[in-house]
Motif scaffolding. Sequence first.
Motif, PDB file in Angstrom:
ATOM      1  N   ASN A 138      20.162 -60.296 -57.024  1.00  0.00           N
ATOM      2  CA  ASN A 138      19.953 -60.157 -55.588  1.00  0.00           C
ATOM      3  C   ASN A 138      18.476 -60.394 -55.265  1.00  0.00           C
ATOM      4  O   ASN A 138      17.741 -59.452 -54.952  1.00  0.00           O
ATOM      5  CB  ASN A 138      20.407 -58.774 -55.126  1.00  0.00           C
ATOM      6  N   PRO A 139      18.023 -61.654 -55.319  1.00  0.00           N
ATOM      7  CA  PRO A 139      16.595 -61.932 -55.143  1.00  0.00           C
ATOM      8  C   PRO A 139      16.072 -61.647 -53.735  1.00  0.00           C
ATOM      9  O   PRO A 139      14.880 -61.447 -53.555  1.00  0.00           O
ATOM     10  CB  PRO A 139      16.479 -63.413 -55.482  1.00  0.00           C
ATOM     11  N   ARG A 140      16.946 -61.603 -52.769  1.00  0.00           N
ATOM     12  CA  ARG A 140      16.499 -61.386 -51.385  1.00  0.00           C
ATOM     13  C   ARG A 140      16.485 -59.923 -50.990  1.00  0.00           C
ATOM     14  O   ARG A 140      16.167 -59.594 -49.854  1.00  0.00           O
ATOM     15  CB  ARG A 140      17.399 -62.161 -50.437  1.00  0.00           C
ATOM     16  N   ALA A 141      16.839 -59.058 -51.905  1.00  0.00           N
ATOM     17  CA  ALA A 141      16.870 -57.625 -51.590  1.00  0.00           C
ATOM     18  C   ALA A 141      15.464 -57.139 -51.257  1.00  0.00           C
ATOM     19  O   ALA A 141      14.486 -57.524 -51.888  1.00  0.00           O
ATOM     20  CB  ALA A 141      17.426 -56.839 -52.760  1.00  0.00           C
ATOM     21  N   SER A 142      15.409 -56.302 -50.277  1.00  0.00           N
ATOM     22  CA  SER A 142      14.124 -55.748 -49.862  1.00  0.00           C
ATOM     23  C   SER A 142      13.614 -54.766 -50.899  1.00  0.00           C
ATOM     24  O   SER A 142      14.333 -53.894 -51.363  1.00  0.00           O
ATOM     25  CB  SER A 142      14.276 -55.035 -48.521  1.00  0.00           C
ATOM     26  N   ARG A 143      12.367 -54.941 -51.266  1.00  0.00           N
ATOM     27  CA  ARG A 143      11.741 -54.023 -52.206  1.00  0.00           C
ATOM     28  C   ARG A 143      10.689 -53.159 -51.503  1.00  0.00           C
ATOM     29  O   ARG A 143       9.841 -52.556 -52.144  1.00  0.00           O
ATOM     30  CB  ARG A 143      11.125 -54.797 -53.370  1.00  0.00           C
ATOM     31  N   VAL A 144      10.783 -53.133 -50.207  1.00  0.00           N
ATOM     32  CA  VAL A 144       9.860 -52.333 -49.412  1.00  0.00           C
ATOM     33  C   VAL A 144      10.182 -50.853 -49.642  1.00  0.00           C
ATOM     34  O   VAL A 144      11.332 -50.436 -49.593  1.00  0.00           O
ATOM     35  CB  VAL A 144      10.001 -52.677 -47.912  1.00  0.00           C
ATOM     36  N   ILE A 145       9.145 -50.095 -49.923  1.00  0.00           N
ATOM     37  CA  ILE A 145       9.299 -48.662 -50.139  1.00  0.00           C
ATOM     38  C   ILE A 145       8.776 -47.953 -48.898  1.00  0.00           C
ATOM     39  O   ILE A 145       7.607 -48.076 -48.544  1.00  0.00           O
ATOM     40  CB  ILE A 145       8.533 -48.215 -51.397  1.00  0.00           C
ATOM     41  N   ASP A 146       9.677 -47.229 -48.224  1.00  0.00           N
ATOM     42  CA  ASP A 146       9.273 -46.527 -47.009  1.00  0.00           C
ATOM     43  C   ASP A 146       8.966 -45.062 -47.326  1.00  0.00           C
ATOM     44  O   ASP A 146       8.989 -44.638 -48.480  1.00  0.00           O
ATOM     45  CB  ASP A 146      10.346 -46.658 -45.925  1.00  0.00           C
ATOM     46  N   VAL A 147       8.699 -44.297 -46.294  1.00  0.00           N
ATOM     47  CA  VAL A 147       8.326 -42.889 -46.454  1.00  0.00           C
ATOM     48  C   VAL A 147       9.460 -42.106 -47.103  1.00  0.00           C
ATOM     49  O   VAL A 147       9.220 -41.258 -47.980  1.00  0.00           O
ATOM     50  CB  VAL A 147       7.955 -42.272 -45.081  1.00  0.00           C
ATOM     51  N   ARG A 148      10.686 -42.392 -46.725  1.00  0.00           N
ATOM     52  CA  ARG A 148      11.840 -41.694 -47.302  1.00  0.00           C
ATOM     53  C   ARG A 148      11.925 -41.947 -48.807  1.00  0.00           C
ATOM     54  O   ARG A 148      12.159 -41.028 -49.589  1.00  0.00           O
ATOM     55  CB  ARG A 148      13.126 -42.147 -46.609  1.00  0.00           C
ATOM     56  N   ASP A 149      11.742 -43.202 -49.221  1.00  0.00           N
ATOM     57  CA  ASP A 149      11.760 -43.532 -50.651  1.00  0.00           C
ATOM     58  C   ASP A 149      10.676 -42.765 -51.402  1.00  0.00           C
ATOM     59  O   ASP A 149      10.908 -42.261 -52.503  1.00  0.00           O
ATOM     60  CB  ASP A 149      11.560 -45.033 -50.873  1.00  0.00           C
ATOM     61  N   LYS A 150       9.498 -42.699 -50.819  1.00  0.00           N
ATOM     62  CA  LYS A 150       8.395 -41.979 -51.462  1.00  0.00           C
ATOM     63  C   LYS A 150       8.701 -40.493 -51.589  1.00  0.00           C
ATOM     64  O   LYS A 150       8.435 -39.886 -52.630  1.00  0.00           O
ATOM     65  CB  LYS A 150       7.103 -42.181 -50.670  1.00  0.00           C
ATOM     66  N   GLU A 151       9.251 -39.903 -50.542  1.00  0.00           N
ATOM     67  CA  GLU A 151       9.593 -38.474 -50.579  1.00  0.00           C
ATOM     68  C   GLU A 151      10.677 -38.195 -51.611  1.00  0.00           C
ATOM     69  O   GLU A 151      10.593 -37.234 -52.375  1.00  0.00           O
ATOM     70  CB  GLU A 151      10.058 -37.994 -49.199  1.00  0.00           C
ATOM     71  N   ILE A 152      11.697 -39.044 -51.642  1.00  0.00           N
ATOM     72  CA  ILE A 152      12.777 -38.873 -52.616  1.00  0.00           C
ATOM     73  C   ILE A 152      12.231 -39.041 -54.030  1.00  0.00           C
ATOM     74  O   ILE A 152      12.553 -38.255 -54.927  1.00  0.00           O
ATOM     75  CB  ILE A 152      13.931 -39.853 -52.333  1.00  0.00           C
ATOM     76  N   GLY A 153      11.413 -40.050 -54.246  1.00  0.00           N
ATOM     77  CA  GLY A 153      10.824 -40.269 -55.559  1.00  0.00           C
ATOM     78  C   GLY A 153       9.986 -39.098 -56.011  1.00  0.00           C
ATOM     79  O   GLY A 153      10.093 -38.639 -57.161  1.00  0.00           O
ATOM     80  N   ARG A 154       9.175 -38.594 -55.119  1.00  0.00           N
ATOM     81  CA  ARG A 154       8.312 -37.459 -55.456  1.00  0.00           C
ATOM     82  C   ARG A 154       9.134 -36.204 -55.742  1.00  0.00           C
ATOM     83  O   ARG A 154       8.894 -35.510 -56.723  1.00  0.00           O
ATOM     84  CB  ARG A 154       7.329 -37.198 -54.324  1.00  0.00           C
ATOM     85  N   PHE A 155      10.119 -35.931 -54.908  1.00  0.00           N
ATOM     86  CA  PHE A 155      10.948 -34.732 -55.105  1.00  0.00           C
ATOM     87  C   PHE A 155      11.738 -34.829 -56.410  1.00  0.00           C
ATOM     88  O   PHE A 155      11.836 -33.856 -57.161  1.00  0.00           O
ATOM     89  CB  PHE A 155      11.893 -34.552 -53.910  1.00  0.00           C
ATOM     90  N   GLY A 156      12.287 -36.002 -56.697  1.00  0.00           N
ATOM     91  CA  GLY A 156      13.014 -36.193 -57.953  1.00  0.00           C
ATOM     92  C   GLY A 156      12.123 -36.028 -59.160  1.00  0.00           C
ATOM     93  O   GLY A 156      12.502 -35.402 -60.154  1.00  0.00           O
TER      94      GLY A 156
END
Length: 142
Positions: free
Chosen positions: A66-84
Motif C-alpha cells: 500500500n504505497p499510497r497509505a498515509s504515514r502522517v502521525i497526528d496527535v492521536r497517534d503520538k498519544e497512543i504510542g506514548r501511552f502504549g
Amino acid sequence: MTHEEKRAWIRLIVAVIAYTAYVVVILRRAEGGPLPDVPYAAALLWTIGGAIAAAILAEIGMAIVNPRASRVIDVRDKEIGRFGDYTGQAFVAIGAVAAMLMAVAEWDRFWIANVIYLFFVLSAILGDVTKIILYRRSVPTW
C-alpha cells in the motif's frame, strides 16, 4: 486502520511468534533434562535478531503493498504510542528487578537471561495490545 496501528499489529505478532519459537527450540533441546544445561545463547540471539528483521521486513512489505497509505502521525497517534510505551515499560522494570534479585541470589545465568527476555517480550506484547485497544476505542483523557 492507520499505519501506526498496522505497525503495532506487526510487532505484536512477530513478538509472540519469535518467543514461541524460542521456547520450542529450548524445550526440544532439553529433551526432558534440566533447562540450565541447554545451550540457549545462540537461540536467544538468533530469535531476537530474527524478530527484529521480520518486523522490519513486514513493515517494508506493508509499505510496498500500500504505497499510497498515509504515514502522517497526528496527535492521536503520538498519544497512543506514548501511552502504549509507558504501559509496556512496567514489565521492563519488573523484569530488571527480577533479574537483579536472581543475580544476587546467584541463580544460573540461564534463568536470568530468560527472565529478562520474557519480560522484554511481555513489555512488547502489553504495549502493542494497549496501542491496538486504544486505536479501536479512544485515547483516555486524564
